[in-house]
Scaffold this motif. Sequence first.
Motif, PDB file in Angstrom:
ATOM      1  N   ILE A   6      25.909  10.794  29.186  1.00  0.00           N
ATOM      2  CA  ILE A   6      26.227  11.271  27.844  1.00  0.00           C
ATOM      3  C   ILE A   6      26.794  12.684  27.946  1.00  0.00           C
ATOM      4  O   ILE A   6      26.735  13.323  28.996  1.00  0.00           O
ATOM      5  CB  ILE A   6      24.969  11.276  26.935  1.00  0.00           C
ATOM      6  CG1 ILE A   6      23.911  12.244  27.497  1.00  0.00           C
ATOM      7  CG2 ILE A   6      24.414   9.863  26.774  1.00  0.00           C
ATOM      8  CD1 ILE A   6      22.725  12.481  26.583  1.00  0.00           C
ATOM      9  N   TYR A   7      27.336  13.163  26.828  1.00  0.00           N
ATOM     10  CA  TYR A   7      27.791  14.548  26.740  1.00  0.00           C
ATOM     11  C   TYR A   7      26.819  15.325  25.866  1.00  0.00           C
ATOM     12  O   TYR A   7      26.385  14.830  24.831  1.00  0.00           O
ATOM     13  CB  TYR A   7      29.182  14.619  26.126  1.00  0.00           C
ATOM     14  CG  TYR A   7      30.236  13.939  26.965  1.00  0.00           C
ATOM     15  CD1 TYR A   7      30.782  14.573  28.074  1.00  0.00           C
ATOM     16  CD2 TYR A   7      30.673  12.664  26.647  1.00  0.00           C
ATOM     17  CE1 TYR A   7      31.748  13.944  28.848  1.00  0.00           C
ATOM     18  CE2 TYR A   7      31.636  12.033  27.416  1.00  0.00           C
ATOM     19  CZ  TYR A   7      32.166  12.677  28.514  1.00  0.00           C
ATOM     20  OH  TYR A   7      33.109  12.057  29.282  1.00  0.00           O
ATOM     21  N   ASP A   8      26.491  16.537  26.276  1.00  0.00           N
ATOM     22  CA  ASP A   8      25.648  17.371  25.426  1.00  0.00           C
ATOM     23  C   ASP A   8      26.509  18.042  24.356  1.00  0.00           C
ATOM     24  O   ASP A   8      27.713  17.805  24.275  1.00  0.00           O
ATOM     25  CB  ASP A   8      24.821  18.366  26.245  1.00  0.00           C
ATOM     26  CG  ASP A   8      25.620  19.536  26.794  1.00  0.00           C
ATOM     27  OD1 ASP A   8      26.843  19.648  26.532  1.00  0.00           O
ATOM     28  OD2 ASP A   8      25.014  20.359  27.509  1.00  0.00           O
ATOM     29  N   ASN A   9      25.899  18.871  23.537  1.00  0.00           N
ATOM     30  CA  ASN A   9      26.616  19.496  22.424  1.00  0.00           C
ATOM     31  C   ASN A   9      27.696  20.482  22.873  1.00  0.00           C
ATOM     32  O   ASN A   9      28.541  20.877  22.077  1.00  0.00           O
ATOM     33  CB  ASN A   9      25.641  20.168  21.457  1.00  0.00           C
ATOM     34  CG  ASN A   9      24.853  21.269  22.123  1.00  0.00           C
ATOM     35  OD1 ASN A   9      24.534  21.192  23.313  1.00  0.00           O
ATOM     36  ND2 ASN A   9      24.507  22.292  21.391  1.00  0.00           N
ATOM     37  N   ASN A  10      27.700  20.870  24.145  1.00  0.00           N
ATOM     38  CA  ASN A  10      28.738  21.754  24.681  1.00  0.00           C
ATOM     39  C   ASN A  10      29.778  20.992  25.492  1.00  0.00           C
ATOM     40  O   ASN A  10      30.666  21.590  26.086  1.00  0.00           O
ATOM     41  CB  ASN A  10      28.116  22.848  25.544  1.00  0.00           C
ATOM     42  CG  ASN A  10      27.285  23.799  24.728  1.00  0.00           C
ATOM     43  OD1 ASN A  10      27.756  24.367  23.750  1.00  0.00           O
ATOM     44  ND2 ASN A  10      26.036  23.963  25.100  1.00  0.00           N
ATOM     45  N   GLY A  11      29.642  19.683  25.552  1.00  0.00           N
ATOM     46  CA  GLY A  11      30.599  18.870  26.286  1.00  0.00           C
ATOM     47  C   GLY A  11      30.255  18.654  27.748  1.00  0.00           C
ATOM     48  O   GLY A  11      31.025  18.039  28.478  1.00  0.00           O
ATOM     49  N   TYR A  12      29.098  19.145  28.191  1.00  0.00           N
ATOM     50  CA  TYR A  12      28.695  18.945  29.579  1.00  0.00           C
ATOM     51  C   TYR A  12      28.189  17.516  29.781  1.00  0.00           C
ATOM     52  O   TYR A  12      27.564  16.931  28.901  1.00  0.00           O
ATOM     53  CB  TYR A  12      27.617  19.944  29.986  1.00  0.00           C
ATOM     54  CG  TYR A  12      28.109  21.360  30.010  1.00  0.00           C
ATOM     55  CD1 TYR A  12      29.146  21.746  30.849  1.00  0.00           C
ATOM     56  CD2 TYR A  12      27.550  22.326  29.175  1.00  0.00           C
ATOM     57  CE1 TYR A  12      29.606  23.053  30.860  1.00  0.00           C
ATOM     58  CE2 TYR A  12      28.001  23.632  29.188  1.00  0.00           C
ATOM     59  CZ  TYR A  12      29.035  23.992  30.036  1.00  0.00           C
ATOM     60  OH  TYR A  12      29.489  25.273  30.047  1.00  0.00           O
ATOM     61  N   LEU A  13      28.449  16.986  30.958  1.00  0.00           N
ATOM     62  CA  LEU A  13      28.047  15.623  31.285  1.00  0.00           C
ATOM     63  C   LEU A  13      26.618  15.603  31.813  1.00  0.00           C
ATOM     64  O   LEU A  13      26.288  16.308  32.762  1.00  0.00           O
ATOM     65  CB  LEU A  13      28.998  15.045  32.340  1.00  0.00           C
ATOM     66  CG  LEU A  13      28.765  13.599  32.735  1.00  0.00           C
ATOM     67  CD1 LEU A  13      28.955  12.672  31.540  1.00  0.00           C
ATOM     68  CD2 LEU A  13      29.695  13.221  33.865  1.00  0.00           C
ATOM     69  N   LEU A  14      25.779  14.796  31.175  1.00  0.00           N
ATOM     70  CA  LEU A  14      24.393  14.603  31.594  1.00  0.00           C
ATOM     71  C   LEU A  14      24.231  13.150  31.990  1.00  0.00           C
ATOM     72  O   LEU A  14      24.527  12.251  31.202  1.00  0.00           O
ATOM     73  CB  LEU A  14      23.429  14.937  30.451  1.00  0.00           C
ATOM     74  CG  LEU A  14      23.598  16.297  29.786  1.00  0.00           C
ATOM     75  CD1 LEU A  14      22.595  16.444  28.657  1.00  0.00           C
ATOM     76  CD2 LEU A  14      23.457  17.422  30.789  1.00  0.00           C
TER      77      LEU A  14
END
Length: 77
Positions: free
Chosen positions: A59-67
């Motif tokens: 998924i993407y977090d609220n800053n666009g980082y991939l988790l």
Amino acid sequence: VAIMLACPNQHEGDTAPAFTGSLYFHTDDVDGLWQRLKDRIRVCYPIENFEYGMREFAIYDNNGYLLQFGQPLPATT
């Protein structure tokens, strides 16, 4: 495990986060986590089994980082 995420360090003059790559989390219940998150977030790829022995999703977090979240598949004999 503890992970600390912080704002840019003002002593270094950074104005925005700078990170490439992804954060990968091992979990004991990847299916349960997927069920709780899948309709509430932006999905990169849905849950699936991979040939390298992991069941995972991203998924993407609220800053666009991939988790990415994964769990080892049961060993087959």
